[in-house]
Design a protein around this motif. Structure first.
Motif, PDB file in Angstrom:
ATOM      1  N   ARG A  14      -3.400   5.150   4.049  1.00 18.57           N
ATOM      2  CA  ARG A  14      -2.780   4.753   5.312  1.00 18.57           C
ATOM      3  C   ARG A  14      -3.708   3.808   6.068  1.00 18.57           C
ATOM      4  N   PRO A  15      -3.128   2.829   6.772  1.00 18.40           N
ATOM      5  CA  PRO A  15      -3.987   1.940   7.546  1.00 18.40           C
ATOM      6  C   PRO A  15      -4.682   2.741   8.649  1.00 18.40           C
ATOM      7  N   ARG A  16      -5.952   2.438   8.875  1.00 16.68           N
ATOM      8  CA  ARG A  16      -6.707   3.220   9.856  1.00 16.68           C
ATOM      9  C   ARG A  16      -6.505   2.676  11.265  1.00 16.68           C
ATOM     10  N   SER A  17      -6.551   3.571  12.227  1.00 18.68           N
ATOM     11  CA  SER A  17      -6.471   3.179  13.638  1.00 18.68           C
ATOM     12  C   SER A  17      -7.778   2.491  14.027  1.00 18.68           C
ATOM     13  N   PRO A  18      -7.777   1.740  15.157  1.00 12.16           N
ATOM     14  CA  PRO A  18      -9.020   1.100  15.598  1.00 12.16           C
ATOM     15  C   PRO A  18     -10.148   2.120  15.786  1.00 12.16           C
ATOM     16  N   GLU A  19      -9.819   3.326  16.288  1.00 16.85           N
ATOM     17  CA  GLU A  19     -10.840   4.361  16.491  1.00 16.85           C
ATOM     18  C   GLU A  19     -11.430   4.787  15.146  1.00 16.85           C
ATOM     19  N   ALA A  20     -10.534   4.961  14.157  1.00 14.79           N
ATOM     20  CA  ALA A  20     -10.992   5.390  12.835  1.00 14.79           C
ATOM     21  C   ALA A  20     -11.835   4.297  12.181  1.00 14.79           C
ATOM     22  N   GLU A  21     -11.456   3.020  12.403  1.00 12.65           N
ATOM     23  CA  GLU A  21     -12.236   1.895  11.870  1.00 12.65           C
ATOM     24  C   GLU A  21     -13.640   1.905  12.464  1.00 12.65           C
ATOM     25  N   GLN A  22     -13.707   2.140  13.758  1.00 13.82           N
ATOM     26  CA  GLN A  22     -14.983   2.191  14.466  1.00 13.82           C
ATOM     27  C   GLN A  22     -15.836   3.333  13.923  1.00 13.82           C
ATOM     28  N   PHE A  23     -15.200   4.479  13.741  1.00 23.19           N
ATOM     29  CA  PHE A  23     -15.887   5.656  13.217  1.00 23.19           C
ATOM     30  C   PHE A  23     -16.501   5.350  11.856  1.00 23.19           C
ATOM     31  N   LEU A  24     -15.677   4.766  10.973  1.00 27.33           N
ATOM     32  CA  LEU A  24     -16.140   4.408   9.637  1.00 27.33           C
ATOM     33  C   LEU A  24     -17.312   3.426   9.726  1.00 27.33           C
ATOM     34  N   ALA A  25     -17.163   2.400  10.569  1.00 32.80           N
ATOM     35  CA  ALA A  25     -18.217   1.391  10.706  1.00 32.80           C
ATOM     36  C   ALA A  25     -19.513   2.028  11.210  1.00 32.80           C
ATOM     37  N   ASP A  26     -19.397   2.920  12.193  1.00 26.98           N
ATOM     38  CA  ASP A  26     -20.582   3.581  12.757  1.00 26.98           C
ATOM     39  C   ASP A  26     -21.287   4.446  11.716  1.00 26.98           C
ATOM     40  N   VAL A  27     -20.475   5.193  10.948  1.00 28.93           N
ATOM     41  CA  VAL A  27     -21.049   6.085   9.934  1.00 28.93           C
ATOM     42  C   VAL A  27     -21.759   5.248   8.856  1.00 28.93           C
ATOM     43  N   LEU A  28     -21.094   4.171   8.426  1.00 26.13           N
ATOM     44  CA  LEU A  28     -21.696   3.325   7.391  1.00 26.13           C
ATOM     45  C   LEU A  28     -22.993   2.697   7.876  1.00 26.13           C
ATOM     46  N   ARG A  29     -22.954   2.149   9.076  1.00 22.81           N
ATOM     47  CA  ARG A  29     -24.149   1.502   9.613  1.00 22.81           C
ATOM     48  C   ARG A  29     -25.299   2.503   9.690  1.00 22.81           C
ATOM     49  N   GLY A  30     -24.980   3.717  10.177  1.00 20.66           N
ATOM     50  CA  GLY A  30     -26.028   4.730  10.335  1.00 20.66           C
ATOM     51  C   GLY A  30     -26.609   5.202   9.010  1.00 20.66           C
ATOM     52  N   LEU A  31     -25.751   5.385   8.019  1.00 16.91           N
ATOM     53  CA  LEU A  31     -26.223   5.955   6.751  1.00 16.91           C
ATOM     54  C   LEU A  31     -26.863   4.915   5.848  1.00 16.91           C
ATOM     55  N   ARG A  32     -26.625   3.623   6.132  1.00 19.47           N
ATOM     56  CA  ARG A  32     -27.243   2.579   5.313  1.00 19.47           C
ATOM     57  C   ARG A  32     -28.610   2.176   5.826  1.00 19.47           C
ATOM     58  N   ARG A  33     -28.974   2.672   6.979  1.00 20.27           N
ATOM     59  CA  ARG A  33     -30.287   2.308   7.523  1.00 20.27           C
ATOM     60  C   ARG A  33     -31.389   2.994   6.727  1.00 20.27           C
ATOM     61  N   PRO A  34     -32.580   2.387   6.727  1.00 22.89           N
ATOM     62  CA  PRO A  34     -33.705   3.041   6.033  1.00 22.89           C
ATOM     63  C   PRO A  34     -33.972   4.439   6.614  1.00 22.89           C
ATOM     64  N   ALA A  35     -33.921   4.577   7.943  1.00 21.85           N
ATOM     65  CA  ALA A  35     -34.002   5.908   8.560  1.00 21.85           C
ATOM     66  C   ALA A  35     -32.587   6.271   8.991  1.00 21.85           C
ATOM     67  N   LYS A  36     -31.978   7.171   8.248  1.00 19.39           N
ATOM     68  CA  LYS A  36     -30.543   7.442   8.458  1.00 19.39           C
ATOM     69  C   LYS A  36     -30.275   8.094   9.809  1.00 19.39           C
ATOM     70  N   GLU A  37     -29.161   7.703  10.389  1.00  9.85           N
ATOM     71  CA  GLU A  37     -28.764   8.316  11.667  1.00  9.85           C
ATOM     72  C   GLU A  37     -27.248   8.321  11.806  1.00  9.85           C
ATOM     73  N   LEU A  38     -26.767   9.190  12.674  1.00  8.88           N
ATOM     74  CA  LEU A  38     -25.336   9.259  12.979  1.00  8.88           C
ATOM     75  C   LEU A  38     -25.183   9.358  14.490  1.00  8.88           C
ATOM     76  N   PRO A  39     -24.174   8.685  15.062  1.00 12.45           N
ATOM     77  CA  PRO A  39     -24.006   8.753  16.526  1.00 12.45           C
ATOM     78  C   PRO A  39     -23.505  10.141  16.956  1.00 12.45           C
ATOM     79  N   CYS A  40     -24.125  10.675  18.011  1.00 10.96           N
ATOM     80  CA  CYS A  40     -23.815  12.056  18.394  1.00 10.96           C
ATOM     81  C   CYS A  40     -22.437  12.209  19.036  1.00 10.96           C
ATOM     82  N   LYS A  41     -21.804  11.078  19.372  1.00 14.07           N
ATOM     83  CA  LYS A  41     -20.490  11.240  20.000  1.00 14.07           C
ATOM     84  C   LYS A  41     -19.462  11.824  19.023  1.00 14.07           C
TER      85      LYS A  41
END
Ligand code: AVJ
Length: 338
Positions: A14-41
């Protein structure tokens, strides 16, 4: 966790909502960093919100109890300082009791404006407040308060705009992000406006660390829950039991850091986007910061955002405080007028 495979199949199709797209982007950005992180929101799905409510009841978690006590003790004075006819804007809509303590004492507030991304909690709290205050105009705004948004115009013109930001949520923002958020607040309330912000105070690191690593393991479950959220929303295959909760006070940064520590080497997959993430033994994912302040550091942070501290309400043991601040131009104008 039986929903994992199902929801993965659905989310891939299913096509993702803008919120879900943001969530995916945030998770990917955080987990691809050398020091992994996830936004607490992303802690706060239904289960996460329930766990946070449990945290607020814990002996070790003094924050909620202390802030409530300060409100009980000083809400009269705060309401007097805010004056009649306020448009009360709350960032977030989860704090029923604290809000009522303020609303009970404000003189003829023009309207109450909760601002929250979650339409559901917005509707719930707006309904509750409308029932409790039949004469009060409640104007919920569905928006991310870290971004730009417009305030609704109340039926009765407001004497001043006041942002209420309790709960030490400001502590979850990096100094830079906190500055940006407070600047936005100053702009939103404008000259003559005010902000009432809850901050947790520096104290014995052992007390701080216990508050974020309770004996019953509720905070550990809260921390791990973010992995369940990611599993469900993105079809990832995190095994939350394979990561350990770790919370410590970083004194040089004046913050509690929460991490999830990988117990062993493991691979996490998100098949829908073909992602594989390797976790080394003892590698951590940084999931939350919770900054702690002194009166001086809070005053400095507010000043950098163009806000002048007007009042400071704390408890006897100086565990927590509510800072009342006003945009600086207005403070200067008030001094000239005096
Ligand atoms: C919701 C930001 C107040 O930082 O103390 C509680 C969240 N994290 N236990 C905080 C939280 C771990 C909390 N605030």
């Amino acid at each position: 966790m039986k929903a994992v495979t199902e929801s993965h199949a659905v989310s891939a199709a299913r096509p993702r909502s803008p919120e879900a797209e943001q969530f995916l982007a945030d998770v990917l950005r955080g987990l691809r960093r050398p020091a992994k992180e996830l936004p607490c929101k992303y802690f706060y799905d239904e289960a996460g919100s329930r766990l946070f409510e449990q945290i607020c009841e814990l002996d070790e978690y003094y924050l909620t109890r202390t802030e409530l006590a300060i409100m009980r003790e000083h809400a009269d004075e705060m309401a007097a300082l805010l004056g009649p006819g306020c448009l009360l804007v709350e960032y977030g809509s989860g704090s029923g009791v604290k809000t009522r303590l303020l609303l009970d004492r404000l003189e003829r507030p023009a309207a109450y404006v909760p601002v929250d991304v979650s339409r559901e909690s917005l509707v719930r709290s707006a309904r509750q407040l409308a029932l409790r205050y039949p004469g009060l105009e409640v104007l919920p705004v569905c928006a991310d308060f870290t971004g730009d948004f417009e305030l609704p115009t109340p039926g009765r013109p407001a004497a001043r705009r006041v942002v209420y930001f309790p709960g030490s949520t400001i502590g979850n923002f990096s100094p830079r992000a906190a500055r940006r958020l407070l600047r936005g607040m100053a702009r939103l309330v404008g000259p003559g406006g005010a902000a009432l912000v809850g901050v947790d105070l520096k104290k014995d690191p052992r007390v701080l660390e216990r508050a974020y690593d309770d004996a019953a393991g509720v905070t550990a479950a809260f921390n791990r829950n973010v992995l369940h959220v990611i599993n469900r929303a993105l079809g990832a295959d995190f095994r939350p039991e394979a990561l350990r909760h770790h919370a410590f006070y970083n004194a040089s940064e004046a913050r509690i850091e929460m991490h999830l520590v990988s117990e062993r080497r493991q691979t996490v997959r998100i098949p829908s986007i073909g992602l594989r993430i390797e976790l080394e033994p003892a590698e951590t994912i940084w999931t939350e910061s919770s900054y702690k302040f002194t009166r001086a550091s809070a005053t400095g942070m507010l000043a950098e955002a163009g806000l002048r501290l007007e009042a400071w309400h704390s408890d006897r043991e100086r565990r927590f405080a509510l800072a009342l601040a006003a945009p600086r131009a207005q403070a200067a104008a008030a001094r000239r007028a005096a």
